[in-house]
Design a protein around this motif. Structure first.
Motif, PDB file in Angstrom:
ATOM      1  N   ALA A 160       0.839  -1.204   0.000  1.00 45.56           N
ATOM      2  CA  ALA A 160       0.000   0.000   0.000  1.00 45.56           C
ATOM      3  C   ALA A 160       0.868   1.246   0.000  1.00 45.56           C
ATOM      4  O   ALA A 160       0.558   2.244  -0.657  1.00 45.56           O
ATOM      5  N   GLU A 161       1.992   1.164   0.696  1.00 45.26           N
ATOM      6  CA  GLU A 161       2.917   2.304   0.748  1.00 45.26           C
ATOM      7  C   GLU A 161       3.530   2.582  -0.631  1.00 45.26           C
ATOM      8  O   GLU A 161       3.604   3.720  -1.072  1.00 45.26           O
ATOM      9  N   CYS A 162       3.925   1.489  -1.307  1.00 41.82           N
ATOM     10  CA  CYS A 162       4.469   1.638  -2.672  1.00 41.82           C
ATOM     11  C   CYS A 162       3.432   2.268  -3.580  1.00 41.82           C
ATOM     12  O   CYS A 162       3.724   3.159  -4.371  1.00 41.82           O
ATOM     13  N   ARG A 163       2.187   1.793  -3.457  1.00 42.72           N
ATOM     14  CA  ARG A 163       1.151   2.264  -4.357  1.00 42.72           C
ATOM     15  C   ARG A 163       0.776   3.712  -4.048  1.00 42.72           C
ATOM     16  O   ARG A 163       0.478   4.486  -4.954  1.00 42.72           O
ATOM     17  N   ALA A 164       0.804   4.065  -2.758  1.00 49.32           N
ATOM     18  CA  ALA A 164       0.406   5.417  -2.359  1.00 49.32           C
ATOM     19  C   ALA A 164       1.272   6.469  -3.044  1.00 49.32           C
ATOM     20  O   ALA A 164       0.790   7.524  -3.441  1.00 49.32           O
ATOM     21  N   LYS A 165       2.555   6.150  -3.208  1.00 53.65           N
ATOM     22  CA  LYS A 165       3.460   7.112  -3.854  1.00 53.65           C
ATOM     23  C   LYS A 165       3.032   7.379  -5.291  1.00 53.65           C
ATOM     24  O   LYS A 165       3.255   8.452  -5.827  1.00 53.65           O
ATOM     25  N   PHE A 166       2.468   6.364  -5.915  1.00 51.51           N
ATOM     26  CA  PHE A 166       2.092   6.493  -7.338  1.00 51.51           C
ATOM     27  C   PHE A 166       0.688   7.055  -7.509  1.00 51.51           C
ATOM     28  O   PHE A 166       0.324   7.485  -8.607  1.00 51.51           O
ATOM     29  N   MET A 167      -0.092   7.066  -6.419  1.00 52.20           N
ATOM     30  CA  MET A 167      -1.527   7.359  -6.554  1.00 52.20           C
ATOM     31  C   MET A 167      -1.875   8.653  -7.292  1.00 52.20           C
ATOM     32  O   MET A 167      -2.828   8.675  -8.055  1.00 52.20           O
ATOM     33  N   PRO A 168      -1.138   9.751  -7.082  1.00 53.54           N
ATOM     34  CA  PRO A 168      -1.509  10.961  -7.842  1.00 53.54           C
ATOM     35  C   PRO A 168      -1.467  10.752  -9.350  1.00 53.54           C
ATOM     36  O   PRO A 168      -2.193  11.405 -10.090  1.00 53.54           O
ATOM     37  N   ARG A 169      -0.620   9.796  -9.794  1.00 53.43           N
ATOM     38  CA  ARG A 169      -0.505   9.513 -11.232  1.00 53.43           C
ATOM     39  C   ARG A 169      -1.359   8.308 -11.655  1.00 53.43           C
ATOM     40  O   ARG A 169      -1.454   8.000 -12.841  1.00 53.43           O
ATOM     41  N   ALA A 170      -1.911   7.601 -10.688  1.00 57.39           N
ATOM     42  CA  ALA A 170      -2.594   6.343 -11.000  1.00 57.39           C
ATOM     43  C   ALA A 170      -3.884   6.602 -11.772  1.00 57.39           C
ATOM     44  O   ALA A 170      -4.651   7.497 -11.432  1.00 57.39           O
ATOM     45  N   ILE A 171      -4.112   5.799 -12.789  1.00 51.92           N
ATOM     46  CA  ILE A 171      -5.291   5.972 -13.641  1.00 51.92           C
ATOM     47  C   ILE A 171      -6.424   5.154 -13.020  1.00 51.92           C
ATOM     48  O   ILE A 171      -6.708   4.021 -13.430  1.00 51.92           O
ATOM     49  N   VAL A 172      -7.043   5.748 -11.990  1.00 47.07           N
ATOM     50  CA  VAL A 172      -8.100   5.031 -11.272  1.00 47.07           C
ATOM     51  C   VAL A 172      -9.335   5.902 -11.056  1.00 47.07           C
ATOM     52  O   VAL A 172     -10.339   5.437 -10.530  1.00 47.07           O
ATOM     53  N   GLY A 173      -9.277   7.166 -11.474  1.00 43.66           N
ATOM     54  CA  GLY A 173     -10.355   8.114 -11.186  1.00 43.66           C
ATOM     55  C   GLY A 173      -9.940   9.030 -10.056  1.00 43.66           C
ATOM     56  O   GLY A 173      -9.466   8.560  -9.019  1.00 43.66           O
ATOM     57  N   HIS A 174     -10.059  10.338 -10.282  1.00 41.75           N
ATOM     58  CA  HIS A 174      -9.684  11.342  -9.282  1.00 41.75           C
ATOM     59  C   HIS A 174     -10.758  12.414  -9.220  1.00 41.75           C
ATOM     60  O   HIS A 174     -11.482  12.620 -10.180  1.00 41.75           O
ATOM     61  N   PRO A 175     -10.841  13.132  -8.088  1.00 42.69           N
ATOM     62  CA  PRO A 175     -11.769  14.271  -8.019  1.00 42.69           C
ATOM     63  C   PRO A 175     -11.406  15.322  -9.079  1.00 42.69           C
ATOM     64  O   PRO A 175     -10.249  15.402  -9.500  1.00 42.69           O
ATOM     65  N   LEU A 176     -12.409  16.094  -9.478  1.00 40.52           N
ATOM     66  CA  LEU A 176     -12.190  17.139 -10.478  1.00 40.52           C
ATOM     67  C   LEU A 176     -11.016  18.027 -10.082  1.00 40.52           C
ATOM     68  O   LEU A 176     -10.863  18.393  -8.921  1.00 40.52           O
ATOM     69  N   GLY A 177     -10.194  18.347 -11.057  1.00 38.71           N
ATOM     70  CA  GLY A 177      -9.052  19.208 -10.792  1.00 38.71           C
ATOM     71  C   GLY A 177      -7.799  18.435 -10.408  1.00 38.71           C
ATOM     72  O   GLY A 177      -6.713  18.988 -10.345  1.00 38.71           O
ATOM     73  N   GLN A 178      -7.951  17.131 -10.124  1.00 33.58           N
ATOM     74  CA  GLN A 178      -6.776  16.323  -9.761  1.00 33.58           C
ATOM     75  C   GLN A 178      -6.537  15.204 -10.773  1.00 33.58           C
ATOM     76  O   GLN A 178      -5.917  14.187 -10.476  1.00 33.58           O
TER      77      GLN A 178
END
Lengths: 359, 253, 67
Positions: free
Chosen positions: A192-210
């Motif tokens: 989860a820690e490894c994935r968290a670092k990538f999350m801003p770039r992860a193609i999973v759906g983000h709130p508007l503006g992110q």
């Protein structure tokens, strides 16, 4: 806990990936790596992962591209002519800077070649695994243990650099059994820690503006800028160069070999030493980045010649050796290819002929 | 006098103030709009993931507000498989044209459909390659001229138009297959409802849906925007009749 | 009274709104936007019933509607 088991290379590779946190595998049947997808089909559901048999290598590598772009640890494997079809997806991952890990269990080539082991994908692996001139770290194990350790570590390298990593092995190591120490299973928290670092770039759906974009291409000067950034990354890889120097302290005859050829050469070096010949071996462990300096800085007053041992005709790693040595000592090639294995006898015979010429 | 109410707003699914890169009269922009509207109505814009094909659909990357990845030409079905299997809570759709989905990506398209992957395919069929300049597509009509079929599509040489919804309807796994258009306000509303239904099915975990949208390409058809509507209705709808091919959700009710 | 607002910079002059308006309120005007398109205008705003057919058909999301 680390544990010592007796395992086949392909299955050990698969288990190492699972322990490193691989939770998605897509692959297509091709000899001699079939046990990797087969093992994954059994094993991944046990750890909450997903196995998909792709409709082709092209589909499989693009599934890997999709899975890795969500930030999870994923893997695919294939062999030689199948790996050629991976070039599309690997190039996309390199361009979009997606951390992907894949394994090539090499067989004879070119074309459909032969299903037996070979080392004929060196140039493809190290110089052009797809269009566009990108580079990646290529790890070349010479034992089942190294296969395991390198697959386990490949994820850290891929995530550190946000770039593809290839483990280049072959049909010998893939199909043979050896005792191996398996690394510990990564915990869900670690993953989860490894994935968290990538999350801003992860193609999973983000709130508007992110919004997260995965862009394997760009318009305007965007692509050039991405290439400049990638080139700057490649410049940092000197620290990642790994090379084994075996009995090199006083060596006059130097074997140069990687992977399975290095195992054979190591045995021949020992035999020659027993006969009183000062032999040694340089084994590139990372073939990209290549240990040019190890060859460049050899003591050419002492060294009488280099024997390049490869399961490839024509030789391929020879190009990198030539680039470093620049004609400062004679180089002999001992080669097989097309699925024909090198033997100790053949390497020894080649070495003795060479020794007669240069010593 | 009753207070004035806003009854139609621009969707938040497309970038505020952005003008699409599509040609005048091109319905790609209409489809982008209604995808945004459908996701917004479901309250799922922040879960939305777009897997973009190659071709004119590539212009969408400068237009939409959702997470997005660009697949290699034809591979959207494979990339979406990787994403959806790794991130099941995401609302994943592929956006593909006829060249992408029906030519270079035929294997990925049919294999994902056959596995019943739980994502939504938005297939925009205008019978021609748009971005590259009007080359013949698998869906080009018989007799229709293309830059690579200058005398028009000749069945003796090029075969016949491919009907992707009908072909996918031969498979057992797909959950929902509908062909719509965007040539009238009524059809736009119907198309949006189809996309919304497909998204809803995906959120319920029901599996594979494809919404085929038959559209025009005024630029490469060489027709003005209104004449392209006539051609769409007279020729394209004849070859590609609109309607629901399969709706397991409706059958189950 | 119903009304529409047209983002003229987004209009590409396709005329889809013009032919879709049941009250024939819309026309392609005589002015061009910065892209060079003759943009649609509400020629007879008093006839608008706020049905939003123009907004539904508009590919560019250039029309918003109040009622």
């Amino acid at each position: 806990m680390a544990e010592r088991v007796f395992m086949k290379g392909t299955e050990a590779i698969a288990e190492a990936a699972v322990r490193a946190g691989c939770r998605f595998f897509a692959g297509y049947p091709i000899t001699p790596q079939n046990e990797i997808p087969e093992y994954m089909a059994r094993r991944l559901p046990e750890v909450g992962g997903t196995f998909v048999q792709g409709e082709s290598e092209v589909a499989s590598v693009n599934m890997l591209y999709g899975a890795a772009s969500t930030g999870i640890r994923a893997m695919s494997s294939s062999s030689s002519c199948g790996i050629s079809l991976y070039s599309e997806g690997v190039s996309y991952c390199a361009s979009a800077r997606i951390p992907m890990v894949y394994v090539n269990v090499q067989r004879g080539g070119p074309g459909i070649g032969a299903i037996q082991p070979a080392q004929q994908d060196y140039m493809q692996a190290t110089k052009a695994s797809g269009n566009g001139g990108f580079r990646m770290i290529v790890l070349a194990p010479d034992s089942v243990q190294e296969c395991v350790d390198m697959v386990y570590e490949a994820y850290d390298l891929a995530e550190r650099d946000q770039n593809p990593v290839l483990v280049l092995t072959d049909g010998v190591m893939g199909t043979m059994m050896e005792p191996v120490v398996l690394p510990p299973m990564k915990s869900d928290e670690e993953l989860a820690e490894c994935r968290a670092k990538f999350m801003p770039r992860a193609i999973v759906g983000h709130p508007l503006g992110q919004q997260a974009y995965c862009r394997p291409g760009s318009v305007g000067d965007g692509q050039e800028q991405a290439n400049i950034e990638a080139a700057a990354l490649y410049e940092t890889w000197d620290k990642d160069i790994r090379v084994e120097e075996f009995m090199m302290d006083d060596a006059e005859i130097v074997f140069a070999a990687y992977g399975i050829s290095a195992r054979i050469s190591r045995a021949v070096v020992r035999e020659l030493r027993a006969q009183g010949v000062k032999a040694g071996m340089i084994r590139p462990i990372t073939i990209s980045p290549f240990p040019y300096d190890t060859f460049r800085n050899l003591d050419f007053d002492r060294i009488k010649g280099i024997i390049d041992v490869e399961m490839s005709i024509p030789a391929q790693m020879r190009w990198d050796i030539d680039f470093a040595v620049q004609g400062r000592c004679p180089i002999k090639e001992v080669l097989r290819s097309g699925g024909q294995l090198l033997t100790n006898d053949q390497v020894m015979k080649g070495a003795q002929e060479f020794i007669k010429e240069v010593l | 006098m009753a207070e004035e109410k806003k009854v139609y707003s621009r969707t938040k699914g497309i970038i505020e103030g952005a003008v699409s890169g599509f040609c005048p009269g091109c319905m790609h922009s209409t489809v982008h709009k209604i995808i945004g509207e459908a996701a917004e109505e479901l309250g799922a814009l922040d879960k939305l993931v777009r897997v973009e094909g190659v071709g004119c659909c590539g212009l969408g990357q400068f237009y939409v507000t959702c997470d997005e990845t660009i697949a290699a030409h034809g591979r959207a079905g494979a990339v979406a498989t990787g994403i959806k299997r790794s991130s099941p809570d995401s609302l994943v759709y592929t956006y593909q044209g006829d060249g992408d989905l029906a030519a270079i990506g035929l294997a990925e398209t049919l294999s994902a459909a056959n596995r019943g992957e739980n994502f939504t395919v938005i297939f925009v069929n205008n019978g021609i390659y748009g971005m590259t300049g009007g080359q013949m597509a698998p869906t080009t009509l018989v007799g229709m001229k293309a830059t690579t079929a200058p005398k028009g599509r000749d069945p003796q040489e090029h075969g016949y138009p491919m009907h992707m919804s009908e072909i996918i309807n031969q498979l057992t796994a797909p959950y929902y297959i509908e062909r719509v258009s965007c040539d009238t306000p009524q059809h736009v509303i119907k198309a949006r409802n189809a996309i919304k239904k497909a998204f809803k099915y995906q959120m319920e975990g029901r599996g594979y849906s494809i919404v085929e949208i038959v559209t025009s390409c005024p630029t490469n058809w060489g027709l003005d925007t209104l004449k392209s509507l006539d051609f769409l209705r007279e020729k394209m709808f004849e070859e590609y009749p609109l309607g629901v091919f399969r709706d397991k959700g409706a059958e189950e009710k | 009274m119903a009304r529409i607002e047209i983002t003229t910079e987004a209009c590409k002059s396709c005329s889809y709104c013009v032919i879709s308006c049941p009250k024939k309120c819309l026309e392609i005007g005589s002015d061009v936007n910065s892209k060079g398109y003759l943009y649609a205008v509400s020629a007879r705003p008093e006839d608008c019933i706020g049905c939003a057919m123009c907004a539904q058909i508009c590919p560019e999301s250039a029309i918003e509607v109040w009622r």
